[in-house]
Design a protein around this motif. Structure first.
Motif, mmCIF file in Angstrom:
data_model
loop_
_atom_site.group_PDB
_atom_site.id
_atom_site.type_symbol
_atom_site.label_atom_id
_atom_site.label_comp_id
_atom_site.label_asym_id
_atom_site.label_seq_id
_atom_site.Cartn_x
_atom_site.Cartn_y
_atom_site.Cartn_z
ATOM 1 N N MET A 51 8.250 -2.126 -8.725
ATOM 2 C CA MET A 51 7.529 -2.173 -7.463
ATOM 3 C C MET A 51 7.772 -3.647 -7.003
ATOM 4 O O MET A 51 8.129 -3.533 -5.673
ATOM 5 C CB MET A 51 6.023 -2.293 -7.583
ATOM 6 N N ARG A 52 7.924 -4.579 -7.612
ATOM 7 C CA ARG A 52 8.313 -5.794 -6.951
ATOM 8 C C ARG A 52 9.852 -6.019 -6.586
ATOM 9 O O ARG A 52 10.063 -6.559 -5.565
ATOM 10 C CB ARG A 52 8.237 -7.011 -7.950
ATOM 11 N N LEU A 67 8.948 8.866 -12.801
ATOM 12 C CA LEU A 67 8.351 8.266 -11.630
ATOM 13 C C LEU A 67 9.820 7.263 -10.786
ATOM 14 O O LEU A 67 9.727 7.526 -9.914
ATOM 15 C CB LEU A 67 7.637 6.729 -12.258
ATOM 16 N N LEU A 68 10.620 6.882 -11.828
ATOM 17 C CA LEU A 68 11.857 6.420 -11.333
ATOM 18 C C LEU A 68 12.531 7.434 -10.279
ATOM 19 O O LEU A 68 12.939 7.179 -9.057
ATOM 20 C CB LEU A 68 12.659 5.672 -12.154
ATOM 21 N N PHE A 123 4.240 5.539 -5.642
ATOM 22 C CA PHE A 123 3.926 5.394 -7.163
ATOM 23 C C PHE A 123 2.728 6.278 -8.039
ATOM 24 O O PHE A 123 2.662 6.112 -8.905
ATOM 25 C CB PHE A 123 4.075 3.847 -7.780
ATOM 26 N N ASP A 124 1.921 6.548 -7.263
ATOM 27 C CA ASP A 124 0.789 7.306 -7.533
ATOM 28 C C ASP A 124 -0.011 6.508 -8.562
ATOM 29 O O ASP A 124 -0.216 6.919 -9.590
ATOM 30 C CB ASP A 124 0.994 8.487 -7.784
ATOM 31 N N LEU A 125 -0.192 5.196 -8.461
ATOM 32 C CA LEU A 125 -0.751 4.197 -9.079
ATOM 33 C C LEU A 125 -2.079 4.728 -9.926
ATOM 34 O O LEU A 125 -2.981 5.122 -9.246
ATOM 35 C CB LEU A 125 -0.879 2.870 -8.655
ATOM 36 N N LYS A 126 -2.252 4.515 -11.063
ATOM 37 C CA LYS A 126 -3.555 4.827 -12.006
ATOM 38 C C LYS A 126 -4.224 3.584 -12.498
ATOM 39 O O LYS A 126 -5.292 3.801 -13.420
ATOM 40 C CB LYS A 126 -3.216 5.941 -12.995
ATOM 41 N N PHE A 127 -3.636 2.376 -12.190
ATOM 42 C CA PHE A 127 -4.249 1.360 -12.701
ATOM 43 C C PHE A 127 -4.406 0.221 -11.702
ATOM 44 O O PHE A 127 -3.624 0.508 -10.516
ATOM 45 C CB PHE A 127 -3.350 0.700 -13.745
ATOM 46 N N ASP A 128 -4.888 -0.853 -11.935
ATOM 47 C CA ASP A 128 -5.496 -1.937 -10.955
ATOM 48 C C ASP A 128 -4.626 -2.926 -10.825
ATOM 49 O O ASP A 128 -4.222 -3.600 -11.759
ATOM 50 C CB ASP A 128 -7.026 -2.368 -11.214
ATOM 51 N N GLU A 133 0.971 -1.256 0.157
ATOM 52 C CA GLU A 133 0.118 -0.044 0.039
ATOM 53 C C GLU A 133 0.786 1.410 -0.029
ATOM 54 O O GLU A 133 0.570 2.216 -0.872
ATOM 55 C CB GLU A 133 -0.951 0.032 1.291
ATOM 56 N N LYS A 134 1.756 1.219 0.685
ATOM 57 C CA LYS A 134 2.778 2.127 0.822
ATOM 58 C C LYS A 134 3.442 2.597 -0.389
ATOM 59 O O LYS A 134 3.525 3.640 -0.984
ATOM 60 C CB LYS A 134 3.863 2.161 2.012
#
Ligand SMILES: Nc1ncnc2c1ncn2[C@@H]1O[C@H](COP(=O)(O)OP(=O)(O)OP(=O)(O)O)[C@@H](O)[C@H]1O
Length: 282
Positions: free
Chosen positions: A171-172, A201-202, A147-152, A141-142
């Motif tokens: 992320m992994r 993002l990086l 990453f301010d994710l915009k996808f599921d 979650e953190k």
């Protein structure tokens, strides 16, 4: 002269007399990874012969050089994927086996487990480390917030775009809170627009986490834009052509590319690269 590169004379002054290489008693302040006397030969062809370098703690270093000079070989030896013939690589004095690392491969299509949803791909390394479920969920979650994710993340890799899949790969790699992150041409399979988004993002995530990062790049503009230092290599057997400091302010953005300081650094890197390629041509 870069803070982390040393001339032979400077090195001699720091080496105790009579000591033989690899000698890990000298290194520059702020060093995280120390490499001495690294040697690797493939079927009689030397790629590295007595290679020495220090990588700074918490910095992003890009590795750039001619095709086949040994960029991937270098990060694969440092990350423990590939054995080397001689030399020593230490992380704060520890071996690779004692160091937590993350690795992002060039080909995201083959890197993620296709039978697992993105979220389960990210859980995987934490599960292997025996991290309890609640803690795994907290960490993911953190990271997702960073990453301010915009996808599921509950979708499967094949349902996602290339950029989304590579975001999941990154992320992994980061979810284990690595001491060192390795990326081998992470954007080369993405289109230009996605590459720019991923660079942003990086930069954001790595400057927040201050993770020591080694990145192989085929794109000089990307290397200079993203990095604190750029390691320019010669043809093999690879030597350091120059270890450049990129002291441009952060965060860098689309305007950075036209900043005269950026333009000058990139032009200098290109000149060093071209000289190195020419001077060591067969
Ligand atoms: N497993 C291997 N067996 C034999 N030779 C190898 C092996 N891996 C790499 N090489 C050779 O070692 C040299 C360095 O390879 P490496 O992939 O590290 O270069 P690179 O700089 O990352 O290349 P590129 O610019 O093409 O991505 C190349 O000449 C390559 O052919």
């Amino acid at each position: 002269m870069s803070a982390f590169a040393m001339t032979a004379t400077e090195r001699k002054t720091r080496e105790p007399a009579g000591e033989t290489l690899p000698d890990l008693t000298w290194f520059t302040p702020g060093t995280h990874i120390t490499i001495r006397g690294l040697t690797k030969t493939f079927r009689g062809n030397p790629v590295y012969t007595g290679f020495d370098i220090d990588f700074p703690r918490g910095g992003i270093v890009s590795i750039f050089g001619p095709n086949g000079c040994g960029k991937s070989t270098l990060i694969n030896m440092i990350s423990g994927i590939l054995p080397y013939d001689a030399g020593q690589i230490l992380f704060d004095g520890k071996t690779i086996a004692e160091t937590r690392i993350g690795y992002v491969f060039q080909n995201y299509r083959e890197a993620l487990f296709p039978w697992q949803r993105a979220i389960d791909n990210i859980h995987y390394p934490l599960k292997m480390m025996g991290v309890p479920k609640a803690e795994r969920e907290r960490r993911i979650e953190k990271l997702a917030a960073q990453f301010d994710l915009k996808f599921d993340l509950h979708r499967y890799p094949y349902e996602m775009s290339g950029g989304q899949q590579q975001t999941v790969s990154i992320m992994r790699a980061l979810v284990v809170d690595p001491e060192v992150l390795f990326l081998d041409e992470p954007f080369s399979a993405l289109d230009y627009e996605m590459t720019l988004t991923m660079r942003d993002l990086l930069q954001k995530v790595l400057t927040e986490t201050r993770t020591t990062t080694l990145l192989v790049s085929h794109d000089l503009e990307e290397a200079v834009w993203l990095s604190d230092k750029v390691l320019l290599l010669t043809r093999r057997p690879s030597r350091i052509a120059e270890y450049m400091d990129i002291d441009l302010p952060r965060p860098r953005n689309s305007e950075t590319i036209s900043d005269p300081r950026f333009v000058a650094l990139k032009a200098h890197a290109l000149e060093v690269f071209q000289t190195a390629v020419r001077s060591s041509a067969p």
